[in-house]
Design a protein around this motif. Sequence first.
Motif, PDB file in Angstrom:
ATOM      1  N   LEU A 180     -44.869   9.558 -23.613  1.00  0.00           N
ATOM      2  CA  LEU A 180     -45.964  10.314 -23.016  1.00  0.00           C
ATOM      3  C   LEU A 180     -46.689  11.116 -24.082  1.00  0.00           C
ATOM      4  N   CYS A 181     -47.984  10.873 -24.219  1.00  0.00           N
ATOM      5  CA  CYS A 181     -48.863  11.690 -25.054  1.00  0.00           C
ATOM      6  C   CYS A 181     -48.380  11.818 -26.494  1.00  0.00           C
ATOM      7  N   GLY A 182     -47.845  10.755 -27.047  1.00  0.00           N
ATOM      8  CA  GLY A 182     -47.401  10.757 -28.428  1.00  0.00           C
ATOM      9  C   GLY A 182     -47.363   9.333 -28.951  1.00  0.00           C
ATOM     10  N   VAL A 227     -42.328  -0.762 -23.348  1.00  0.00           N
ATOM     11  CA  VAL A 227     -42.601   0.674 -23.323  1.00  0.00           C
ATOM     12  C   VAL A 227     -43.675   0.958 -22.278  1.00  0.00           C
ATOM     13  N   TRP A 228     -43.427   1.977 -21.477  1.00  0.00           N
ATOM     14  CA  TRP A 228     -44.454   2.466 -20.545  1.00  0.00           C
ATOM     15  C   TRP A 228     -45.055   3.704 -21.181  1.00  0.00           C
ATOM     16  N   ILE A 229     -46.359   3.639 -21.479  1.00  0.00           N
ATOM     17  CA  ILE A 229     -47.089   4.701 -22.165  1.00  0.00           C
ATOM     18  C   ILE A 229     -47.942   5.455 -21.147  1.00  0.00           C
ATOM     19  N   PHE A 230     -47.898   6.781 -21.211  1.00  0.00           N
ATOM     20  CA  PHE A 230     -48.699   7.622 -20.317  1.00  0.00           C
ATOM     21  C   PHE A 230     -49.607   8.528 -21.132  1.00  0.00           C
ATOM     22  N   GLN A 231     -50.818   8.747 -20.605  1.00  0.00           N
ATOM     23  CA  GLN A 231     -51.799   9.570 -21.314  1.00  0.00           C
ATOM     24  C   GLN A 231     -52.745  10.213 -20.312  1.00  0.00           C
ATOM     25  N   GLY A 232     -53.069  11.494 -20.538  1.00  0.00           N
ATOM     26  CA  GLY A 232     -54.098  12.155 -19.757  1.00  0.00           C
ATOM     27  C   GLY A 232     -55.458  11.899 -20.377  1.00  0.00           C
ATOM     28  N   GLU A 233     -56.417  11.498 -19.559  1.00  0.00           N
ATOM     29  CA  GLU A 233     -57.757  11.173 -20.065  1.00  0.00           C
ATOM     30  C   GLU A 233     -58.453  12.395 -20.652  1.00  0.00           C
ATOM     31  N   ALA A 234     -58.111  13.599 -20.149  1.00  0.00           N
ATOM     32  CA  ALA A 234     -58.752  14.830 -20.613  1.00  0.00           C
ATOM     33  C   ALA A 234     -57.848  15.640 -21.540  1.00  0.00           C
ATOM     34  N   ASP A 235     -56.911  14.991 -22.202  1.00  0.00           N
ATOM     35  CA  ASP A 235     -55.952  15.672 -23.073  1.00  0.00           C
ATOM     36  C   ASP A 235     -56.666  16.310 -24.262  1.00  0.00           C
ATOM     37  N   PRO A 236     -56.600  17.648 -24.416  1.00  0.00           N
ATOM     38  CA  PRO A 236     -57.253  18.300 -25.551  1.00  0.00           C
ATOM     39  C   PRO A 236     -56.382  18.334 -26.809  1.00  0.00           C
ATOM     40  N   VAL A 237     -55.117  17.956 -26.683  1.00  0.00           N
ATOM     41  CA  VAL A 237     -54.185  17.998 -27.805  1.00  0.00           C
ATOM     42  C   VAL A 237     -54.074  16.636 -28.471  1.00  0.00           C
ATOM     43  N   ASP A 243     -46.455  15.915 -15.746  1.00  0.00           N
ATOM     44  CA  ASP A 243     -46.406  16.484 -14.397  1.00  0.00           C
ATOM     45  C   ASP A 243     -46.652  15.411 -13.339  1.00  0.00           C
ATOM     46  N   VAL A 244     -47.393  14.395 -13.716  1.00  0.00           N
ATOM     47  CA  VAL A 244     -47.696  13.292 -12.800  1.00  0.00           C
ATOM     48  C   VAL A 244     -46.794  12.093 -13.083  1.00  0.00           C
ATOM     49  N   ALA A 245     -46.602  11.809 -14.355  1.00  0.00           N
ATOM     50  CA  ALA A 245     -45.888  10.579 -14.743  1.00  0.00           C
ATOM     51  C   ALA A 245     -44.478  10.522 -14.179  1.00  0.00           C
ATOM     52  N   PHE A 246     -43.756  11.628 -14.218  1.00  0.00           N
ATOM     53  CA  PHE A 246     -42.374  11.602 -13.761  1.00  0.00           C
ATOM     54  C   PHE A 246     -42.241  11.597 -12.240  1.00  0.00           C
ATOM     55  N   LYS A 247     -43.398  11.536 -11.554  1.00  0.00           N
ATOM     56  CA  LYS A 247     -43.402  11.341 -10.108  1.00  0.00           C
ATOM     57  C   LYS A 247     -43.786   9.912  -9.732  1.00  0.00           C
ATOM     58  N   GLU A 248     -44.053   9.082 -10.739  1.00  0.00           N
ATOM     59  CA  GLU A 248     -44.403   7.683 -10.459  1.00  0.00           C
ATOM     60  C   GLU A 248     -43.233   7.007  -9.729  1.00  0.00           C
ATOM     61  N   PRO A 249     -43.481   6.445  -8.563  1.00  0.00           N
ATOM     62  CA  PRO A 249     -42.379   5.905  -7.754  1.00  0.00           C
ATOM     63  C   PRO A 249     -41.648   4.729  -8.384  1.00  0.00           C
ATOM     64  N   GLU A 250     -42.297   4.014  -9.293  1.00  0.00           N
ATOM     65  CA  GLU A 250     -41.673   2.838  -9.896  1.00  0.00           C
ATOM     66  C   GLU A 250     -41.051   3.102 -11.258  1.00  0.00           C
ATOM     67  N   LEU A 251     -41.186   4.319 -11.755  1.00  0.00           N
ATOM     68  CA  LEU A 251     -40.816   4.591 -13.144  1.00  0.00           C
ATOM     69  C   LEU A 251     -39.336   4.359 -13.425  1.00  0.00           C
ATOM     70  N   VAL A 252     -38.472   4.940 -12.626  1.00  0.00           N
ATOM     71  CA  VAL A 252     -37.038   4.842 -12.879  1.00  0.00           C
ATOM     72  C   VAL A 252     -36.561   3.402 -12.746  1.00  0.00           C
ATOM     73  N   ALA A 253     -36.993   2.741 -11.678  1.00  0.00           N
ATOM     74  CA  ALA A 253     -36.590   1.342 -11.479  1.00  0.00           C
ATOM     75  C   ALA A 253     -37.102   0.467 -12.612  1.00  0.00           C
ATOM     76  N   TRP A 254     -38.320   0.757 -13.092  1.00  0.00           N
ATOM     77  CA  TRP A 254     -38.876  -0.038 -14.198  1.00  0.00           C
ATOM     78  C   TRP A 254     -37.998   0.101 -15.440  1.00  0.00           C
ATOM     79  N   LEU A 255     -37.629   1.336 -15.781  1.00  0.00           N
ATOM     80  CA  LEU A 255     -36.845   1.543 -16.995  1.00  0.00           C
ATOM     81  C   LEU A 255     -35.515   0.799 -16.912  1.00  0.00           C
ATOM     82  N   PHE A 256     -34.789   1.001 -15.823  1.00  0.00           N
ATOM     83  CA  PHE A 256     -33.450   0.431 -15.716  1.00  0.00           C
ATOM     84  C   PHE A 256     -33.461  -1.068 -15.403  1.00  0.00           C
TER      85      PHE A 256
END
Length: 216
Positions: A134-136, A151-161, A195-208
Amino acid sequence: MQYRLFVPPGYDASQKYPIVLWLHGAAGRGSDNFSQLSGGNFAGSHLWTTPENQAKYHAFVLAPQVDVTKGWAHPHTNTPPVAIRLALEILDTVDQKYSIDRAREYVAGQSMGGEGVWAALSIAPPRFAAAIALCGYGDAYMTPRVAKVPVWIFQGEADPVVAVSRARAWVAELREADGAPKYTEYPGIGHNAWDVAFKEPELVAWLFSHQLGGAK
């Protein structure tokens, strides 16, 4: 390097268990052996330990902590990334002490820890079955080593960092190297995409769903 280790309830040494290596963001740095699990780092470290996910996956979670003056990887203070090497040594120790399934080792991290994910994959390209970043992002020299890892990559479109352009360029680079990263970009979201990514309903199942040698 200090660390916390979550051992699944009812651990049975006759069984094999997956493990998630959690790499915290900059706010988790310090020497309290707690910040890497709290605040903005709470969701990323605790998602795997919920009763629901433990009932399905029975995963260990390893959460080392970087000193306040250091970082997981370039372009922070460690070049070469000493912190990542230490984290992998701790993972080696856990592998030796507990019954860990070496085909189901995963790494996840956010922001500074997201950079650490790519450093870990680059240093030990055959080790991890899948990753969440996420964001790196990584550097061009890493691409041949990391492109083929799921790898599942996450990014905020308005990320100022971390600019979204950096995320898009890195994903394009991986794809040009015949990689197939999963990429999710959140419109209007800033740096705290977790804050949003770790609420993705498929995330855990995808990883494992991934293991070395192919999907389960």
